[in-house]
Motif scaffolding. Structure first.
Motif, PDB file in Angstrom:
ATOM      1  N   ASP A  97       0.857  -1.334   0.038  1.00 37.52           N
ATOM      2  CA  ASP A  97       0.145   0.018   0.012  1.00 37.52           C
ATOM      3  C   ASP A  97       0.819   1.297  -0.049  1.00 37.52           C
ATOM      4  O   ASP A  97       1.846   1.382   0.822  1.00 37.52           O
ATOM      5  N   GLU A  98       0.528   2.191  -0.773  1.00 40.99           N
ATOM      6  CA  GLU A  98       1.436   3.283  -1.053  1.00 40.99           C
ATOM      7  C   GLU A  98       1.196   4.316  -0.025  1.00 40.99           C
ATOM      8  O   GLU A  98       2.123   5.306   0.140  1.00 40.99           O
ATOM      9  N   MET A  99       0.248   4.207   0.709  1.00 39.07           N
ATOM     10  CA  MET A  99      -0.069   5.363   1.706  1.00 39.07           C
ATOM     11  C   MET A  99       0.953   5.404   2.841  1.00 39.07           C
ATOM     12  O   MET A  99       1.246   6.123   3.684  1.00 39.07           O
ATOM     13  N   VAL A 100       1.403   4.205   3.180  1.00 44.59           N
ATOM     14  CA  VAL A 100       2.771   4.032   4.248  1.00 44.59           C
ATOM     15  C   VAL A 100       3.817   3.406   3.521  1.00 44.59           C
ATOM     16  O   VAL A 100       4.100   2.909   2.552  1.00 44.59           O
ATOM     17  N   GLN A 101       4.842   3.625   4.515  1.00 44.57           N
ATOM     18  CA  GLN A 101       6.182   2.718   4.086  1.00 44.57           C
ATOM     19  C   GLN A 101       5.981   1.415   4.857  1.00 44.57           C
ATOM     20  O   GLN A 101       5.923   1.545   6.168  1.00 44.57           O
ATOM     21  N   ASN A 102       6.081   0.431   4.199  1.00 45.42           N
ATOM     22  CA  ASN A 102       6.073  -0.909   4.859  1.00 45.42           C
ATOM     23  C   ASN A 102       7.301  -1.396   5.356  1.00 45.42           C
ATOM     24  O   ASN A 102       8.391  -1.281   4.755  1.00 45.42           O
ATOM     25  N   THR A 103       7.122  -1.956   6.673  1.00 46.61           N
ATOM     26  CA  THR A 103       8.359  -2.931   7.132  1.00 46.61           C
ATOM     27  C   THR A 103       8.312  -4.172   6.260  1.00 46.61           C
ATOM     28  O   THR A 103       7.475  -4.310   5.709  1.00 46.61           O
ATOM     29  N   ASN A 104       8.991  -4.995   6.662  1.00 47.99           N
ATOM     30  CA  ASN A 104       9.355  -6.434   6.209  1.00 47.99           C
ATOM     31  C   ASN A 104       8.011  -7.137   6.712  1.00 47.99           C
ATOM     32  O   ASN A 104       7.525  -6.746   7.920  1.00 47.99           O
ATOM     33  N   HIS A 105       7.374  -7.979   6.044  1.00 47.41           N
ATOM     34  CA  HIS A 105       6.007  -8.661   6.577  1.00 47.41           C
ATOM     35  C   HIS A 105       6.352  -9.460   7.867  1.00 47.41           C
ATOM     36  O   HIS A 105       7.514  -9.991   7.637  1.00 47.41           O
ATOM     37  N   TYR A 106       5.553  -9.550   8.704  1.00 45.48           N
ATOM     38  CA  TYR A 106       5.755 -10.449   9.989  1.00 45.48           C
ATOM     39  C   TYR A 106       4.545 -11.516   9.872  1.00 45.48           C
ATOM     40  O   TYR A 106       4.789 -12.378  10.609  1.00 45.48           O
ATOM     41  N   TYR A 107       3.749 -11.751   8.930  1.00 47.25           N
ATOM     42  CA  TYR A 107       2.811 -12.946   8.809  1.00 47.25           C
ATOM     43  C   TYR A 107       2.269 -12.887   7.451  1.00 47.25           C
ATOM     44  O   TYR A 107       2.043 -11.615   6.860  1.00 47.25           O
ATOM     45  N   THR A 108       1.561 -14.070   6.824  1.00 49.96           N
ATOM     46  CA  THR A 108       0.921 -14.013   5.676  1.00 49.96           C
ATOM     47  C   THR A 108      -0.395 -14.948   6.055  1.00 49.96           C
ATOM     48  O   THR A 108      -0.081 -15.945   6.687  1.00 49.96           O
ATOM     49  N   LEU A 261       0.042 -18.609   6.939  1.00 47.08           N
ATOM     50  CA  LEU A 261       0.429 -19.349   5.774  1.00 47.08           C
ATOM     51  C   LEU A 261       2.081 -19.221   5.387  1.00 47.08           C
ATOM     52  O   LEU A 261       2.517 -18.242   5.983  1.00 47.08           O
ATOM     53  N   ASP A 262       2.539 -19.928   4.509  1.00 44.32           N
ATOM     54  CA  ASP A 262       3.779 -19.583   4.092  1.00 44.32           C
ATOM     55  C   ASP A 262       3.816 -18.552   3.023  1.00 44.32           C
ATOM     56  O   ASP A 262       2.813 -17.991   2.806  1.00 44.32           O
ATOM     57  N   ASP A 263       4.927 -17.866   2.723  1.00 46.33           N
ATOM     58  CA  ASP A 263       4.988 -16.605   2.106  1.00 46.33           C
ATOM     59  C   ASP A 263       4.426 -16.665   0.613  1.00 46.33           C
ATOM     60  O   ASP A 263       3.989 -15.384   0.318  1.00 46.33           O
ATOM     61  N   TYR A 264       4.117 -17.957   0.113  1.00 49.44           N
ATOM     62  CA  TYR A 264       3.370 -17.691  -0.823  1.00 49.44           C
ATOM     63  C   TYR A 264       1.841 -18.222  -1.024  1.00 49.44           C
ATOM     64  O   TYR A 264       1.322 -18.200  -2.186  1.00 49.44           O
ATOM     65  N   GLY A 265       1.512 -18.121   0.019  1.00 46.96           N
ATOM     66  CA  GLY A 265      -0.158 -18.511   0.249  1.00 46.96           C
ATOM     67  C   GLY A 265      -0.549 -19.762  -0.200  1.00 46.96           C
ATOM     68  O   GLY A 265      -1.599 -20.126  -0.319  1.00 46.96           O
ATOM     69  N   LYS A 266       0.446 -20.867  -0.229  1.00 49.36           N
ATOM     70  CA  LYS A 266       0.302 -22.095  -0.750  1.00 49.36           C
ATOM     71  C   LYS A 266      -0.049 -23.069   0.243  1.00 49.36           C
ATOM     72  O   LYS A 266      -0.685 -24.199   0.098  1.00 49.36           O
ATOM     73  N   ALA A 267       0.353 -22.975   1.615  1.00 46.04           N
ATOM     74  CA  ALA A 267       0.301 -23.908   2.642  1.00 46.04           C
ATOM     75  C   ALA A 267       0.324 -23.384   3.756  1.00 46.04           C
ATOM     76  O   ALA A 267       0.812 -22.120   4.211  1.00 46.04           O
ATOM     77  N   LEU A 268      -0.374 -23.907   4.802  1.00 49.07           N
ATOM     78  CA  LEU A 268      -0.224 -23.493   6.279  1.00 49.07           C
ATOM     79  C   LEU A 268       1.222 -23.583   6.928  1.00 49.07           C
ATOM     80  O   LEU A 268       1.995 -24.564   6.559  1.00 49.07           O
TER      81      LEU A 268
END
Length: 270
Positions: A97-108, A261-268
């Motif tokens: 989202d361009e409204m904020v600066q994102n940190t690294n993701h901490y969950y998917t 989920l894993d980073d690719y949204g394919k598995a728990l």
């Protein structure tokens, strides 16, 4: 001479990069969080949300008290909280989202189907399953699963709720879950971090993440923390905290019932 000096100062300021013109708004004495007061189960003014718990963890690691700026998370949320300098971080924000600066993701996590455990739809794990046809399905209008349902020919079966509401007075997810439980809805398709923790508290309901959809729009998202666009040092500090305390973050999310989920949204996530 005084006017000339003022002009020089103005020109120097104009030549500086934007980040140098902006005062350092981040508090050094408080961990200031921008949050919705009624986004249960994520954030709540009573401190019971899992984002509240993550904020508490970060405040502890930083050695700072957690202080909130409360505002409904809809139109104007970022502008009137983070960008106004009233707080310094949004604990949960979708990556990109361009409204904020994102940190690294901490969950998917992902959208999923909520049904009664004793429902004939309990085994459904894809939105193209023929078993969904001619059955009332709850969905938040404008979200990715609404597009999938329409593409699957289920537009007439959809029962829509508004996307942006003041959750102090409206409760779309709670309404959908209540109607699934009563049988008024056969199923509801809801964002996992919203549905998972609430379903965990109700033995009659179940949540099945949608991991098999092959067409867009995607139904999984990586969740980050959001900071102001110019605050690179603050982002790096939060990234370090995320990296060093990922196991503790995961424990909070799992305890709450958030489907990870894993980073690719394919598995728990294991």
């Amino acid at each position: 001479m005084r006017r000339a000096s003022a002009l020089v100062a103005l020109l120097i300021c104009a030549a500086l990069p934007a980040s140098a013109q902006v005062a350092d708004l981040r508090s050094k004495t408080e961990f200031r969080v921008c949050a919705d007061p009624a986004a249960v189960p994520m954030s709540s003014e009573d401190g019971s949300g899992f984002e509240n718990r993550i904020a508490g963890l970060f405040g502890e690691k930083l050695g700072l008290p957690v202080v909130y700026t409360w505002f409904p998370q809809g139109s104007g949320f970022i502008r009137k909280t983070l960008r106004a300098g009233l707080c310094d971080v949004v604990i949960g924000y979708a990556q990109g989202d361009e409204m904020v600066q994102n940190t690294n993701h901490y969950y998917t996590s992902a959208y999923g189907i909520v049904t009664r455990r004793d429902s004939p739809l309990a085994s459904v794990d894809t939105l193209t399953d023929p078993a969904l046809k001619d059955r009332p399905i709850g969905v938040v209008a404008g979200t990715p699963p609404a597009t999938h349902l329409a593409r699957a020919g289920l537009a007439k079966d959809m029962r829509g709720w508004d996307l942006f509401v003041d959750r102090r007075v409206e409760n779309p997810v709670g309404d959908m879950l209540a109607q699934v439980k009563s049988g008024e809805l056969a199923a509801a398709v809801i964002w996992g971090p919203l549905a998972g923790p609430l379903v965990k508290q109700d033995p009659d309901l179940q949540f099945t993440p949608l991991l098999k959809e092959s067409s867009g729009p995607r139904l999984f998202f990586r969740i980050t923390m959001g900071v102001r666009l110019e605050e690179q040092e603050w982002k790096r500090e939060l990234n370090s905290l995320i990296r060093r305390h990922q196991d503790e973050i995961d424990a909070i999310l799992r305890d709450a019932g958030v489907p990870l989920l894993d980073d690719y949204g394919k598995a728990l996530k294991p």
